[in-house]
Design a protein around this motif. Structure first.
Motif, mmCIF file in Angstrom:
data_model
loop_
_atom_site.group_PDB
_atom_site.id
_atom_site.type_symbol
_atom_site.label_atom_id
_atom_site.label_comp_id
_atom_site.label_asym_id
_atom_site.label_seq_id
_atom_site.Cartn_x
_atom_site.Cartn_y
_atom_site.Cartn_z
ATOM 1 N N ARG A 215 12.471 30.241 25.728
ATOM 2 C CA ARG A 215 13.588 31.101 26.141
ATOM 3 C C ARG A 215 14.852 30.276 26.395
ATOM 4 N NH1 ARG A 215 11.727 36.362 26.890
ATOM 5 N NH2 ARG A 215 13.824 36.935 27.558
ATOM 6 N N ASN A 216 14.680 29.131 27.052
ATOM 7 C CA ASN A 216 15.839 28.276 27.307
ATOM 8 C C ASN A 216 16.415 27.727 26.009
ATOM 9 O OD1 ASN A 216 15.776 28.591 30.098
ATOM 10 N ND2 ASN A 216 14.414 26.847 30.404
ATOM 11 N N GLY A 217 15.521 27.345 25.083
ATOM 12 C CA GLY A 217 15.990 26.830 23.804
ATOM 13 C C GLY A 217 16.784 27.867 23.024
ATOM 14 N N MET A 218 16.346 29.105 23.059
ATOM 15 C CA MET A 218 17.090 30.175 22.398
ATOM 16 C C MET A 218 18.458 30.353 23.049
ATOM 17 S SD MET A 218 15.109 31.239 19.939
ATOM 18 C CE MET A 218 15.496 32.935 19.445
ATOM 19 N N PHE A 219 18.500 30.285 24.380
ATOM 20 C CA PHE A 219 19.769 30.423 25.102
ATOM 21 C C PHE A 219 20.712 29.273 24.775
ATOM 22 C CE2 PHE A 219 22.290 29.280 28.858
ATOM 23 C CZ PHE A 219 23.047 30.435 29.007
ATOM 24 N N TYR A 220 20.196 28.044 24.848
ATOM 25 C CA TYR A 220 21.038 26.872 24.589
ATOM 26 C C TYR A 220 21.632 26.887 23.188
ATOM 27 C CZ TYR A 220 18.766 24.834 28.740
ATOM 28 O OH TYR A 220 18.289 24.590 29.999
ATOM 29 N N ASN A 221 20.877 27.448 22.240
ATOM 30 C CA ASN A 221 21.339 27.467 20.853
ATOM 31 C C ASN A 221 22.062 28.757 20.481
ATOM 32 O OD1 ASN A 221 20.263 24.963 19.228
ATOM 33 N ND2 ASN A 221 18.645 25.510 20.672
ATOM 34 N N GLY A 222 22.320 29.610 21.470
ATOM 35 C CA GLY A 222 23.074 30.837 21.232
ATOM 36 C C GLY A 222 22.346 31.839 20.368
ATOM 37 N N LEU A 223 21.012 31.847 20.457
ATOM 38 C CA LEU A 223 20.208 32.741 19.620
ATOM 39 C C LEU A 223 19.665 33.901 20.449
ATOM 40 C CD1 LEU A 223 18.160 30.086 17.608
ATOM 41 C CD2 LEU A 223 20.304 31.199 16.955
ATOM 42 N N PRO A 224 19.686 35.116 19.928
ATOM 43 C CA PRO A 224 19.130 36.254 20.661
ATOM 44 C C PRO A 224 17.607 36.239 20.643
ATOM 45 C CG PRO A 224 19.841 36.952 18.493
ATOM 46 C CD PRO A 224 20.251 35.512 18.614
ATOM 47 N N ILE A 225 17.002 36.740 21.712
ATOM 48 C CA ILE A 225 15.548 36.862 21.791
ATOM 49 C C ILE A 225 15.164 38.307 21.521
ATOM 50 C CG2 ILE A 225 13.514 36.699 23.280
ATOM 51 C CD1 ILE A 225 14.943 34.472 24.806
ATOM 52 N N ASN A 226 14.342 38.517 20.506
ATOM 53 C CA ASN A 226 13.781 39.829 20.231
ATOM 54 C C ASN A 226 12.454 39.907 20.971
ATOM 55 O OD1 ASN A 226 12.546 42.128 19.196
ATOM 56 N ND2 ASN A 226 13.297 41.789 17.107
ATOM 57 N N GLU A 227 12.388 40.726 22.015
ATOM 58 C CA GLU A 227 11.185 40.783 22.840
ATOM 59 C C GLU A 227 9.961 41.255 22.063
ATOM 60 O OE1 GLU A 227 11.098 39.445 25.677
ATOM 61 O OE2 GLU A 227 13.219 39.285 26.174
ATOM 62 N N ALA A 228 10.180 41.968 20.966
ATOM 63 C CA ALA A 228 9.056 42.406 20.131
ATOM 64 C C ALA A 228 8.349 41.220 19.485
ATOM 65 C CB ALA A 228 9.543 43.376 19.058
ATOM 66 N N TYR A 229 9.046 40.088 19.382
ATOM 67 C CA TYR A 229 8.458 38.886 18.808
ATOM 68 C C TYR A 229 7.719 38.034 19.848
ATOM 69 C CZ TYR A 229 11.541 39.722 14.754
ATOM 70 O OH TYR A 229 12.178 40.269 13.655
ATOM 71 N N CYS A 230 7.674 38.475 21.096
ATOM 72 C CA CYS A 230 7.027 37.712 22.168
ATOM 73 C C CYS A 230 5.669 38.337 22.490
ATOM 74 C CB CYS A 230 7.921 37.690 23.406
ATOM 75 S SG CYS A 230 9.514 36.877 23.127
ATOM 76 N N LEU A 231 4.603 37.737 21.976
ATOM 77 C CA LEU A 231 3.242 38.251 22.167
ATOM 78 C C LEU A 231 2.616 37.449 23.308
ATOM 79 C CD1 LEU A 231 2.250 38.470 18.389
ATOM 80 C CD2 LEU A 231 3.584 40.070 19.768
ATOM 81 N N THR A 232 2.903 37.865 24.538
ATOM 82 C CA THR A 232 2.619 37.018 25.701
ATOM 83 C C THR A 232 1.589 37.607 26.658
ATOM 84 O OG1 THR A 232 4.500 38.016 26.878
ATOM 85 C CG2 THR A 232 4.926 35.993 25.627
#
Length: 366
Positions: A215-232
């Motif tokens: 999540r931090n890496g996506m934020f640092y790189n200005g990338l959006p997180i699609n929660e549907a892609y998070c199988l947690t």
């Protein structure tokens, strides 16, 4: 000089800078070995307590002077150690080092009933035990029980703590962050911006930290997180009989696939590879995969897995440092220590000789 010895006190005694003494004690930066040994010897002589790093040579010399400083170290595990990617190599190093210091080691399996009832294994003997090391013990209540025994306790990885109340124990972890941050940065440079994560984030501290690194890496790189892609989720608690069923169900319901999925470990990554094959999907063409651990399986599956390498023997060596120093001085502040990891790119991300790429990084096990 006050009762509490400081780094500055040691520096003054040796005529060195505070920065030099700090490097020696914390094992950071570049320093001549003779200087480091001189600092460590003076720190031990003066009774300095706050070691982040403790030299094994010093431990052995101290042990030679005090033969009574021995006993039994109990290793507790709630899993089969042969299922762990790093346990065998790590334990070999741990047992070898502790035996040289005069300690014996016993291994105790924690049963499901032991976990439910918060009880010690029947084979455990507190009166002969001088320290406990836990591998694959991720039940928070159980670890709290262990931390209340009054014995030195080291957790190699740990349960996820959500209430902010730290355990009375030292924690040893691998670096769960750097490799994932580096990987996401590389993916962004390659224009692969749709990135997901797979793995039960409450399974253990390492899984949770790897998810937060994602999540931090996506934020640092200005990338959006699609929660549907998070199988947690935990697949068992979600009603699935196996993690592959959980992954297959969720993957088949996605309207589009991520470019790449970061997995919490190699076992999950291999499950995902099998699910992709069942769904008629190809890796890395339809979706790329990154694992974590650099297990032996990661090198023989098809395609070979990109992953993050763990230095198992270094973990074993660091475990000895932490536990023996705690046995020697129970009053030390509790410590959380991270061991270096390395990103390795292989065919599952289109890299390495099998994929015609050149970005594979070979790592020699320390």
């Amino acid at each position: 000089m006050g009762n509490r010895v400081t780094i500055q006190d040691i520096a003054d005694e040796l005529g060195l800078s505070r920065n030099t003494v700090s490097k020696a004690i914390n094992n950071t930066g570049v320093l001549a070995e003779a200087t480091r040994q001189r600092v460590l010897a003076k720190a031990i002589e003066m009774g300095y307590k706050q070691f982040t790093y403790l030299d094994m040579t010093s431990l052995k010399k101290e042990n030679d002077k005090d033969k009574k400083d021995s006993g039994e170290i109990a290793l507790l595990t709630a899993s089969f150690l042969d299922h762990s990617h790093f346990a065998s190599s790590m334990l070999d190093r741990f047992q070898s080092e502790t035996s040289q210091l005069g300690y014996s080691m016993s291994i105790h399996n924690i049963s499901a009933a032991d976990l439910r009832e918060n009880r010690l294994p029947a084979s455990f003997r507190k009166d002969t035990t001088v320290g406990i090391v836990c591998v694959e013990v991720f039940d928070l209540d159980y670890c709290r029980m262990l931390s209340g025994l009054g014995l030195p306790l080291l957790l190699i990885d740990a349960p996820v703590i959500t209430d902010g109340e730290a355990l009375n124990a030292d924690l040893l972890l691998m670096d769960n962050t750097s490799g994932i941050l580096s990987f996401i940065h590389k993916m962004r440079e390659r224009k692969h911006t749709r990135i997901g994560f797979a793995g039960d984030i409450r399974h253990c501290t390492s899984f949770f930290e790897r998810y937060m690194a994602f999540r931090n890496g996506m934020f640092y790189n200005g990338l959006p997180i699609n929660e549907a892609y998070c199988l947690t989720e935990n697949s068992d608690e979600a009603g699935y009989s196996h993690n592959r069923e959980y992954l297959k169900d969720h993957l088949s319901r996605l309207s589009s696939l991520p470019d790449v999925c970061i997995c919490a470990n190699d076992f999950i990554a291999i499950d995902l590879l099998q699910v992709m094959e069942q769904l008629g999907l190809r890796c890395p063409e339809d979706m790329m995969i990154l694992g974590f651990d650099d297990s032996s399986e990661s090198r023989i599956c098809s395609p070979k897995l990109s992953t993050v390498h763990i230095h198992s023997q270094v973990i074993g060596f660091s475990a000895v440092q932490l536990l023996i120093s705690r046995i020697r001085d129970p009053g030390l502040d509790f410590r959380k220590v991270y061991v270096e990891t390395n990103l390795i790119l292989r065919a599952s991300t289109g890299d390495g000789p099998d994929a015609g790429g050149t970005l594979i990084r070979a790592v020699k096990e320390a």
